[in-house]
Write an enzyme that holds these catalytic residues in place. Structure first.
Site, PDB file in Angstrom:
ATOM      1  N   CYS B 150       2.097   3.151   0.088  1.00 33.75           N
ATOM      2  CA  CYS B 150       3.122   2.399   0.823  1.00 33.75           C
ATOM      3  C   CYS B 150       3.028   2.668   2.318  1.00 33.75           C
ATOM      4  CB  CYS B 150       4.508   2.789   0.322  1.00 33.75           C
ATOM      5  SG  CYS B 150       4.743   2.344  -1.398  1.00 33.75           S
ATOM      6  N   HIS B 184     -13.684   0.309  -7.454  1.00 33.84           N
ATOM      7  CA  HIS B 184     -14.589  -0.832  -7.509  1.00 33.84           C
ATOM      8  C   HIS B 184     -16.036  -0.311  -7.490  1.00 33.84           C
ATOM      9  CE1 HIS B 184     -16.969  -4.286  -6.240  1.00 33.84           C
ATOM     10  NE2 HIS B 184     -16.035  -4.998  -6.816  1.00 33.84           N
ATOM     11  N   ASP B 336     -18.218  -8.630  -2.594  1.00 32.36           N
ATOM     12  CA  ASP B 336     -18.013  -8.699  -4.049  1.00 32.36           C
ATOM     13  C   ASP B 336     -16.529  -8.597  -4.402  1.00 32.36           C
ATOM     14  OD1 ASP B 336     -20.602  -9.077  -4.829  1.00 32.36           O
ATOM     15  OD2 ASP B 336     -21.024  -6.937  -5.140  1.00 32.36           O
TER      16      ASP B 336
END
Lengths: 388, 388
Positions: B150, B184, B336
């Site tokens: 946050c 990722h 990607d």
């Protein structure tokens, strides 16, 4: 909240093995009081462990606190059936594990398991004596905590080596360690299966909107600041389970069971439940991510205590995923972990030698009579597997 | 410690696009002062952000602290070449990303990137105005922080929506978010490549024994206790990089850059370095795991400040892995990530709607004019991808 039945302690049933076991597997865990009369001895052991709790004048203050907490903790165990089911589950896990190992790793068979609890019988001393009596020479210390912490696996291993001294069995075994398995695929799949089962207890129309609350035992911040790897590994376990689950549910990792005046790692599971309720969430599924068997923290704290909190704050559907317990997929995982370990020829994980930078315990990260020299690991050499 | 050259601010070079961009990608990041004269405005913005720092009487105390810290921080930027290179790197990343996207995602092309820094120009207001001028309708807010907090991505997104109000562009774009990408595969591979390059700077004979110290920016414990997902996601990133690396090096995750009187998440990177040195370790490789470009925390804090600490405590070989910066594999990863996001039709990650249970900010987790209704996500429906 779960299907676990009230359970009372049974005498330890060790399966008879005809041949001398070639590989002994020592299953390390916290343990728990088997009966209500075992609660005080359990707490006395717990509050004497300076690897978990450092108190001023510990030899006096530890027993004082343990005795003062006994009535309350006795009541908690009375509420869950009069004792901890952890021994029953550990033995079921051990039996399932060695039966599978004898099949999938015949070159290291026969296998036999031994339970070594940190704060309750069977102790490390008893496990070592039984293993010696059975004629075991090759021993694997297998932590039952998926994620490593000095407070759990570290303390159990140090106690195991002390027990070897106490029992005169310092030179009796060749050791290697399975010291952590936070993202082992078998563990992740079994844990994901429990999440799916937990989700299946919500109506299909709302299932994807249930908040998944992963809960792990907390640690005092002083332990975190020394460099304990536990929160990193728990975070990795959570990520992998969520990926394996492949569901769109929001999730959060929180930490339970903090006690005493010091500050613990947050967010607190109880606070998270209160706050989810306060903002109107109605459906929460709790996942015990850092323990493998039902015990007081699942059956009492998560199910009863936090279940009551959830009810108070308006969470109408509060569920807890089943613990791994005797789940076949988890028994597969346990046996795969040991098989892979034995086949690797490694003495420990490559991470085990990484002591916390803030460690002041000279006993930490020893391996008694390693099955091969640990320094080979750093040169990338593989050790010879236990041959058939 | 790295090959980064001293760098001075250049006017923002935006590549001309002949066709109207079909997809605008807003790259969100902290930003940094481009020149020494920009240090004070940067600090004034930072200390005014109540989503990161809550001070009593913030409208007065914030500017007071910012002004008091300016001379020291100016000196730090002077030491690294007179300004932050973050804009140069972000623009290089953006250019590499959109060039790749035009190739690998022709149905959403042409793509154009816009930089929106939280505490320095180019601001969110400027990014939105430029995007409107270019005639963009479909916009992706792409955080450049791999792990969500946050304090970082959350604050940037809220500022983006406020800027849309301020500029009168509230209804100008259809938005979706790439709000996190901690594991990722492309990011993990690029990060692992930097670790390998870092390790290659140690002699082959000792390379496997170098301690790998992952360092992420810390957060105050009050933020952690609200339920911020950052430490869980950083832990997952570290695990994945270590697995991808496949080397036997011991590693640890620590947190840097804590300031002020409140308690922050530990262990502290500086303390870890001190303690590793105190116990005789000679070789440490530091990996900035939570930032993608060189900036003051890498070039000054990790390289200069902690490098000096390492020298003092006897760490003879202290190295820092290069930041991702303009690394081709990282540019592949960025493109990607956006391609997969656009093809998924999702408005955000499934985790984005999970506000911190302790959140008190009503602005949190909004998505302005989402490219599709977010509630569809919870029912498992896919949104229609941007058509060609």
């Amino acid at each position: 909240m779960t299907d676990v039945q009230p359970w009372r302690a049974q005498p330890t049933a060790r399966p008879e093995v005809s041949a001398r076991p070639k590989t002994g597997i020592v299953m390390l865990n916290l343990g728990g009081p088997a009966t209500l009369d075992d609660v005080q001895p359990f707490l006395l052991e717990l509050f004497a462990d300076r690897e978990i709790i450092q108190l001023p004048f510990q030899r006096w203050l530890g027993p004082f606190i343990a005795r003062r907490r006994t009535p309350k903790v006795r009541q908690l165990y009375a509420n869950i059936g009069g004792g901890s089911p952890i021994l029953r589950y550990t033995e079921a896990q051990g039996q399932g594990m060695v039966a599978r190992l004898d099949r999938i790793s015949p070159e290291t068979a026969p296998h036999k398991f031994y339970v070594a609890f940190r704060y309750a019988p069977p102790t490390s001393d008893a496990a070592l004596r039984a293993m010696h009596q059975d004629g075991v020479e090759r021993a694997v210390a297998f932590t039952q905590y998926p994620q490593f912490s000095c407070s759990t696996t570290g303390s159990s291993l140090n106690e195991l080596w002390r027990a070897a001294d106490r029992t005169g069995l310092r030179d009796a075994f060749q050791w290697s360690l399975v010291d952590r398995w936070p993202v082992h695929p078998g563990f992740i799949e079994a844990m994901t299966e429990t999440v799916r089962e937990g989700l299946s207890r919500f109506a299909p129309s709302v299932r994807d909107r249930v908040t998944i609350l992963f809960s792990a035992h907390s640690l005092p911040l002083d332990v975190i600041d020394r460099g304990d790897s536990y929160p990193q590994e728990v975070g990795a376990s959570v990520q992998r389970v969520v990926e394996c689950l492949g569901a769109p549910n929001p999730f959060i990792l929180a930490y339970q069971s903090d006690v005493g005046p010091v500050r613990w790692l947050g967010p607190s599971t109880e606070q998270v439940i209160r706050r989810l309720g306060a903002r109107g969430e109605k459906r929460v599924l709790v996942i015990p991510i850092a323990f493998t068997s039902d015990h007081i923290e699942t059956l009492s704290e998560l199910d009863r205590e936090y279940g009551e909190v959830a009810h108070q704050v308006g969470i109408t559907h509060y569920r807890r995923a089943p613990a791994l317990n005797e789940r076949p997929r988890f028994l597969d995982a346990l046996s795969d972990i040991v098989r892979e370990h034995l086949a690797s020829g490694e003495v420990s994980s490559t991470q085990y030698p990484m002591r916390c930078p803030g460690c002041t315990n000279p006993q930490c990260r020893n391996v008694l009579n390693p099955a091969a020299r640990t320094t080979r690991r750093a040169r990338g050499e593989k050790l010879k597997p236990v041959a058939g």
